[in-house]
Design a protein around this motif. Sequence first.
Motif, PDB file in Angstrom:
ATOM      1  N   UNK A 210      32.278  40.309  40.505  1.00 43.68           N
ATOM      2  CA  UNK A 210      32.584  39.736  39.203  1.00 43.68           C
ATOM      3  C   UNK A 210      34.074  39.610  39.402  1.00 43.68           C
ATOM      4  N   UNK A 211      34.743  38.866  38.215  1.00 38.75           N
ATOM      5  CA  UNK A 211      36.041  38.767  38.199  1.00 38.75           C
ATOM      6  C   UNK A 211      36.677  37.968  36.999  1.00 38.75           C
ATOM      7  N   UNK A 212      37.684  38.192  36.526  1.00 43.25           N
ATOM      8  CA  UNK A 212      38.297  37.564  35.347  1.00 43.25           C
ATOM      9  C   UNK A 212      39.567  36.857  35.986  1.00 43.25           C
ATOM     10  N   UNK A 213      39.321  35.491  35.807  1.00 45.79           N
ATOM     11  CA  UNK A 213      40.581  34.646  35.996  1.00 45.79           C
ATOM     12  C   UNK A 213      41.589  34.022  34.807  1.00 45.79           C
ATOM     13  N   UNK A 214      42.996  34.445  34.887  1.00 47.48           N
ATOM     14  CA  UNK A 214      43.623  33.810  33.975  1.00 47.48           C
ATOM     15  C   UNK A 214      44.580  33.018  34.491  1.00 47.48           C
TER      16      UNK A 214
ATOM     17  N   UNK B 235      50.720  29.791  37.685  1.00 48.99           N
ATOM     18  CA  UNK B 235      50.090  31.095  38.234  1.00 48.99           C
ATOM     19  C   UNK B 235      48.832  31.325  37.905  1.00 48.99           C
ATOM     20  N   UNK B 236      48.396  32.433  38.605  1.00 47.10           N
ATOM     21  CA  UNK B 236      47.109  32.849  38.270  1.00 47.10           C
ATOM     22  C   UNK B 236      46.933  34.374  38.536  1.00 47.10           C
ATOM     23  N   UNK B 237      46.215  35.073  37.666  1.00 47.26           N
ATOM     24  CA  UNK B 237      46.057  36.304  37.644  1.00 47.26           C
ATOM     25  C   UNK B 237      44.363  36.659  37.866  1.00 47.26           C
ATOM     26  N   UNK B 238      44.245  37.395  38.947  1.00 50.94           N
ATOM     27  CA  UNK B 238      42.670  37.759  39.297  1.00 50.94           C
ATOM     28  C   UNK B 238      42.505  39.172  38.942  1.00 50.94           C
ATOM     29  N   UNK B 239      41.675  39.703  37.960  1.00 49.69           N
ATOM     30  CA  UNK B 239      41.258  40.830  37.781  1.00 49.69           C
ATOM     31  C   UNK B 239      40.022  41.160  38.514  1.00 49.69           C
ATOM     32  N   UNK B 240      40.196  42.038  39.544  1.00 50.89           N
ATOM     33  CA  UNK B 240      38.852  42.152  40.309  1.00 50.89           C
ATOM     34  C   UNK B 240      38.914  43.440  41.160  1.00 50.89           C
ATOM     35  N   UNK B 241      37.861  43.648  42.003  1.00 47.66           N
ATOM     36  CA  UNK B 241      37.561  44.652  42.568  1.00 47.66           C
ATOM     37  C   UNK B 241      38.519  44.736  43.648  1.00 47.66           C
ATOM     38  N   UNK B 242      39.359  46.165  43.913  1.00 47.26           N
ATOM     39  CA  UNK B 242      40.478  46.354  44.958  1.00 47.26           C
ATOM     40  C   UNK B 242      40.278  45.492  46.053  1.00 47.26           C
TER      41      UNK B 242
ATOM     42  N   UNK C 242      50.070  26.038  47.406  1.00 46.36           N
ATOM     43  CA  UNK C 242      49.062  26.819  46.966  1.00 46.36           C
ATOM     44  C   UNK C 242      49.829  27.542  45.595  1.00 46.36           C
ATOM     45  N   UNK C 243      48.744  27.907  44.742  1.00 49.64           N
ATOM     46  CA  UNK C 243      49.370  28.492  43.615  1.00 49.64           C
ATOM     47  C   UNK C 243      49.723  30.030  43.749  1.00 49.64           C
ATOM     48  N   UNK C 244      50.732  30.368  42.891  1.00 52.22           N
ATOM     49  CA  UNK C 244      51.149  31.705  42.846  1.00 52.22           C
ATOM     50  C   UNK C 244      49.914  32.819  42.380  1.00 52.22           C
ATOM     51  N   UNK C 245      49.408  33.930  42.924  1.00 54.90           N
ATOM     52  CA  UNK C 245      48.440  34.372  42.672  1.00 54.90           C
ATOM     53  C   UNK C 245      48.810  35.931  42.332  1.00 54.90           C
ATOM     54  N   UNK C 246      48.487  36.645  41.329  1.00 52.96           N
ATOM     55  CA  UNK C 246      48.549  37.995  41.129  1.00 52.96           C
ATOM     56  C   UNK C 246      47.303  38.865  41.015  1.00 52.96           C
ATOM     57  N   UNK C 247      47.112  40.078  41.609  1.00 60.55           N
ATOM     58  CA  UNK C 247      45.909  40.730  41.765  1.00 60.55           C
ATOM     59  C   UNK C 247      46.139  41.786  40.795  1.00 60.55           C
ATOM     60  N   UNK C 248      45.294  42.044  40.076  1.00 55.50           N
ATOM     61  CA  UNK C 248      45.038  43.155  39.013  1.00 55.50           C
ATOM     62  C   UNK C 248      43.752  44.158  39.509  1.00 55.50           C
ATOM     63  N   UNK C 249      44.034  45.155  40.120  1.00 54.36           N
ATOM     64  CA  UNK C 249      42.775  45.934  40.657  1.00 54.36           C
ATOM     65  C   UNK C 249      42.064  46.786  39.604  1.00 54.36           C
ATOM     66  N   UNK C 250      40.854  46.469  39.610  1.00 56.85           N
ATOM     67  CA  UNK C 250      40.175  47.388  38.497  1.00 56.85           C
ATOM     68  C   UNK C 250      38.949  47.984  39.353  1.00 56.85           C
ATOM     69  N   UNK C 251      39.173  49.138  39.727  1.00 57.57           N
ATOM     70  CA  UNK C 251      38.346  49.791  40.525  1.00 57.57           C
ATOM     71  C   UNK C 251      36.998  49.986  40.232  1.00 57.57           C
ATOM     72  N   UNK C 252      36.697  50.060  38.997  1.00 58.27           N
ATOM     73  CA  UNK C 252      35.077  50.031  38.311  1.00 58.27           C
ATOM     74  C   UNK C 252      34.650  48.702  38.490  1.00 58.27           C
ATOM     75  N   UNK C 253      35.402  47.508  38.668  1.00 61.56           N
ATOM     76  CA  UNK C 253      34.719  46.304  38.405  1.00 61.56           C
ATOM     77  C   UNK C 253      33.620  46.003  39.713  1.00 61.56           C
ATOM     78  N   UNK C 254      32.760  45.464  39.444  1.00 62.39           N
ATOM     79  CA  UNK C 254      31.516  44.679  40.755  1.00 62.39           C
ATOM     80  C   UNK C 254      32.294  43.965  41.443  1.00 62.39           C
TER      81      UNK C 254
END
Length: 445
Positions: A370-374, A296-303, A355-367
């Motif tokens: 940019x993204x953080x991928x785990x 699985x993959x986590x994406x920390x990104x803009x909404x 395809x991989x399972x992807x979880x999205x973590x919204x970070x409203x202040x993120x540009x």
Amino acid sequence: MRIEKTHDSVLADFASGFSGFPESVLHEGRRSLVNIFATAFTGCREEPTKAMLAAALPFSSGSHCTLIGRPDRVDLPLAASINTAGANIFDFDDTHEATIIHPAAAVFSALFAHAEIHGTCGRDVLEAFIIGCEVECRIGNAVSPYHYAHGWHITSTCGIFGAAAASGRLLGLTSEQMIDAFSCAASQSAGMAEMLGTGAKSVSMGNAARNGYMSAILAAHGCGGTDAPLTARLGYLNVYSDTPAPEALTDDLGQIWEFATNTYKPYPVGIVLNPVIQGILDLREHHGLSLDQITGIELFGHPLLQERTDRPRAATGRTTQVSAQHAIAIALLTGTATLDEFSDEAAQRTLNIGRPEVSFIDEPDRDITSVRIVVHLKNGQSMTQDITDAAGSRKNPMSDAQLEAKLMAAASRAGSSCDNRALLDALWSIDTSANAGNIIRMTGA
């Protein structure tokens, strides 16, 4: 008694009469033209553009204007429509990061078609192009963030104003006539984000270019509107946004250029996927990450990353351009991200493999760049990749040489017989061209 000018009239004054363009802005105009001609080649033979041409060609009233990458010659409004649709079909064109508008597509096509007929000099076309893109972006700022988030396709809805302003500039509209052109454009502004990834989106883009040009023509022939089509109580800003910002139309106008913040894409995907692809490619290249290692993959990104790209079952090339799940899978499988990786065939490949399972973590202040991928691995370990300023972003822009390579690759993929080096030289020196129509004539098949 001194009468205070409205935001509408100040913007119209700017569109019709501004002079004194900084060289940095003029160069950005040239860069944007190189990029939009590149992306026009990418979409010139796609099914939606072919369908639009087939539907409209029986009604074309002339054969004066070139279709980029195609042998057909058509009338001016149809050329504006088809060339714009082709340039934007893959959303591989430019991006104004503050609004997610792709500014150039709706603006450039009518200007070059007009130049083919009227022999307009390159400097006038370049200045009109910049003016149109600036007006478009500023109107986008004035209706954001509600407008796009609510479902309007902002490149179409605001693009018609850019096309109207640019075309009106070439036609020599007065400030009062420019306001009339804005009125005509406001009456026709349309486009829905629901249509992204479909041919219907290209229809609204073609309409933005054609109807923007016709708005200027209508104004030149005396078709009037209200004094404040943008800012009146029932004007464009208040109807199309619940948080209108009329000051965004005119603050530091001619001093601070929204157009100067334009960016260009290295990958043919929604801009919010650029950092994801870059991060995944980095993990593949430097750490040997492969698709079969992942749980699985986590994406920390803009909404907007989740809102636009959480499409695990995207089944066509067009929809995979806004699918994080496909983009991650195909980048890991191929080690690249060109148009071929976002085809119908590529879509079926990743659907079949998984395809991989992807979880999205919204970070409203993120540009959005940019993204953080785990990445969670089957062996219980994880990998993390941070992308701060993705390639092609405002802080990490594509070089002139990279834009040239983008055009050459696109023209080659389209099977164009165009002399690409000559076309590039003509675009870089458009200021000195006695007839900008000669530039687009170089691109016909």
